[in-house]
Design a protein around this motif. Structure first.
Motif, PDB file in Angstrom:
ATOM      1  N   ILE A 169     -11.345  -3.364   6.797  1.00 35.69           N
ATOM      2  CA  ILE A 169     -10.750  -2.101   6.294  1.00 35.69           C
ATOM      3  C   ILE A 169      -9.198  -2.421   5.720  1.00 35.69           C
ATOM      4  O   ILE A 169      -9.028  -3.376   5.343  1.00 35.69           O
ATOM      5  N   ASP A 170      -8.595  -1.277   5.574  1.00 41.60           N
ATOM      6  CA  ASP A 170      -7.383  -1.206   4.945  1.00 41.60           C
ATOM      7  C   ASP A 170      -6.240  -2.320   5.304  1.00 41.60           C
ATOM      8  O   ASP A 170      -6.121  -2.633   6.658  1.00 41.60           O
ATOM      9  N   ILE A 204      -9.043   3.016   4.007  1.00 40.78           N
ATOM     10  CA  ILE A 204      -8.271   3.570   5.218  1.00 40.78           C
ATOM     11  C   ILE A 204      -9.315   4.165   6.394  1.00 40.78           C
ATOM     12  O   ILE A 204     -10.084   5.047   6.344  1.00 40.78           O
ATOM     13  N   GLN A 244     -17.210   6.628  -0.754  1.00 43.73           N
ATOM     14  CA  GLN A 244     -16.419   5.858  -1.528  1.00 43.73           C
ATOM     15  C   GLN A 244     -17.077   5.954  -3.028  1.00 43.73           C
ATOM     16  O   GLN A 244     -16.490   5.068  -3.681  1.00 43.73           O
ATOM     17  N   SER A 291     -15.717   1.002   6.626  1.00 46.75           N
ATOM     18  CA  SER A 291     -15.482  -0.104   6.342  1.00 46.75           C
ATOM     19  C   SER A 291     -16.125  -0.889   5.442  1.00 46.75           C
ATOM     20  O   SER A 291     -17.389  -0.203   4.843  1.00 46.75           O
ATOM     21  N   MET A 350      -2.039   8.741   6.437  1.00 42.61           N
ATOM     22  CA  MET A 350      -1.714   8.146   5.390  1.00 42.61           C
ATOM     23  C   MET A 350       0.127   8.193   5.472  1.00 42.61           C
ATOM     24  O   MET A 350       0.529   6.960   5.014  1.00 42.61           O
ATOM     25  N   GLY A 379       0.792  -1.208  -0.014  1.00 44.45           N
ATOM     26  CA  GLY A 379       0.102  -0.162   0.052  1.00 44.45           C
ATOM     27  C   GLY A 379       0.843   1.223   0.143  1.00 44.45           C
ATOM     28  O   GLY A 379       1.992   1.257  -0.021  1.00 44.45           O
ATOM     29  N   ALA A 395      -6.888  -7.763   3.125  1.00 43.28           N
ATOM     30  CA  ALA A 395      -7.573  -6.788   4.089  1.00 43.28           C
ATOM     31  C   ALA A 395      -7.340  -7.105   5.487  1.00 43.28           C
ATOM     32  O   ALA A 395      -6.650  -8.127   5.784  1.00 43.28           O
ATOM     33  N   SER A 450      -9.797  -3.325   0.909  1.00 42.62           N
ATOM     34  CA  SER A 450      -8.607  -3.424   1.301  1.00 42.62           C
ATOM     35  C   SER A 450      -8.017  -1.938   1.371  1.00 42.62           C
ATOM     36  O   SER A 450      -6.960  -1.666   1.900  1.00 42.62           O
ATOM     37  N   ALA A 451      -8.688  -0.763   0.639  1.00 41.46           N
ATOM     38  CA  ALA A 451      -8.085   0.337   0.549  1.00 41.46           C
ATOM     39  C   ALA A 451      -9.107   1.310   1.510  1.00 41.46           C
ATOM     40  O   ALA A 451      -9.115   2.577   1.376  1.00 41.46           O
ATOM     41  N   SER A 503      -4.534  -2.712  -0.095  1.00 39.61           N
ATOM     42  CA  SER A 503      -4.503  -0.957  -0.184  1.00 39.61           C
ATOM     43  C   SER A 503      -4.306  -0.659  -1.734  1.00 39.61           C
ATOM     44  O   SER A 503      -5.087  -1.246  -2.481  1.00 39.61           O
TER      45      SER A 503
END
Length: 402
Positions: free
Chosen positions: A161-162, A146, A94, A152, A205, A11, A121, A143-144, A40
């Protein structure tokens, strides 16, 4: 036992562009993985490549990255902010990311891929969850996801989540899946930023990229002597936040150049040790190579700007510049003012409005022997529409700065 090669995509937010440059060179060198593992943003890159595992597929992935902006991934909306306050789970909606993923992925389900692909994930207990079948878009979004940024994603009974949060990195997952040879396409982290990234999400991040690097270093130690692992080179020094999507052009090309050099020097002939993640850039390069590592002389002498190399560097007024060869470096040292970008490399359009904004070195124009950069192609076109006036105003603001 036959060798099984896995490509592992870690990620890293906008630094996922680095993986694209590395992937281009690995494919050009004839590398063909048996399966892929991604987490991610690496899940997006892995799933896209799994559907089109070819040079043409990499070129298509490059085109996507070159066109991305922050709002494509992190749209700032009032409903998103209010949703977070109401407990919806994320600052950003999202919808944009889902539309992007569903539009660009050529596979509907993970099991449809031309090369097997697995997405990592994290469940709400902190354990890694491997997704190997089912809707590819849902897997990527999970998986992404964040924390704080996105809510979620529920897949089956799990709320995910990530993938970067899990203790089990994609490297360990690849080993568990039977890889005997692993090639890691890392994103690295902004090792030479000159202060905390702006905004809570950007800082979060950045922290995630540090976590990923530390986890992978640990996992290389765990796998020592049991699996052959190669790690494509990180970009060091690097001063691009994983929340900044304006530098994809430069990141892709710089990563391609580094990977090409690494391959030529036998990077795939020796296993990586954990110290591959060490960052040992010189103190004078604390802000990273100026002009994104591009050779300033090449803007004036070549058809297109070329990425420099750390073998040919020059320091000028406390900044480090990279050059493609010794001749260009020497030409710069003989007359730096001839080649330096205007306004210290900042965006010319923004400077005309009295603002100092970082620019993309590939959005450039030479006017009357002076090199100018701009933020992005759209801003560059606006600047060209009032070229003379914009330059006059920018020059005045630059002279008046403290």
């Amino acid at each position: 036992m036959a060798q099984r090669t896995a490509f592992v995509f870690a990620g890293g937010g906008s630094l996922g562009a680095i993986q694209v440059g590395a992937l281009r060179e690995l494919v050009a060198a004839g590398e063909r993985p048996d399966f892929l593992v991604g987490a991610s943003v690496g899940a997006l890159n892995a799933c896209f490549f799994a559907g089109q595992p070819s040079a043409e597929g990499v070129a298509a992935l490059e085109a996507i990255w070159r066109g991305l902006s922050r709002r494509d991934i992190f749209p700032v909306t009032l409903s998103g902010a209010l949703g977070l306050l109401r407990g919806a789970g994320g600052l950003f909606e999202q919808h944009n990311l889902r539309r992007l993923v569903e539009r660009e992925l050529t596979i509907r389900n993970l099991e449809d891929a031309a090369i097997p692909v697995h997405v990592v994930a994290t469940n709400l207990s902190g354990a890694a969850v491997r997704l190997s079948k089912g809707a590819a878009a849902d897997a990527v979004l999970a998986s992404a996801a964040i924390p704080i940024a996105f809510p979620s994603v529920q897949i089956g009974v799990e709320h995910l989540i990530d993938g970067a949060i899990a203790g089990n990195t994609p490297i360990l997952t690849a080993a568990e899946l039977g890889a005997t040879r692993i090639i890691v396409l890392q994103t690295g982290y902004a090792c030479s930023i000159d202060g905390p990234p702006r905004g809570a999400v950007a800082r979060g991040m950045h922290a995630l990229t540090l976590l990923i690097a530390n986890q992978m270093e640990r996992d290389l130690r765990l796998l020592r002597d049991s699996v052959e692992v190669h790690v494509a080179p990180h970009l060091c020094p690097l001063d691009v936040s994983p929340f900044n999507f304006s530098q994809s052009y430069a990141l892709i090309e710089r990563a391609a150049e580094r990977t090409r050099e690494w391959l030529a020097l036998g990077g795939l002939q020796r296993s990586a040790s954990a110290d591959v993640f060490d960052h040992k850039h010189a103190a004078m390069s604390g802000m990273g190579p100026a002009a994104g590592g591009y050779d300033l002389v090449s803007y004036f002498t070549a058809d297109a700007p070329r990425i420099g190399t750390p073998q040919h560097t020059a320091e000028h007024e406390g900044r480090l510049y990279w050059f493609a060869n010794a001749e260009n470096r020497d030409a710069f040292l003989a007359a730096p003012e001839r080649y330096l970008p205007q306004y210290g490399g900042a965006c010319a359009y923004a400077m005309a409005r009295g603002r100092d904004v970082r620019a993309d070195p590939l959005c450039h124009r030479i006017v009357n022997g002076r090199l100018y950069f701009n933020l992005n192609p759209a801003i560059h076109q606006q600047w060209l529409g009032d070229l003379d006036g914009a330059i006059r105003r920018a020059d005045a603001h630059w002279r008046e700065r403290p």
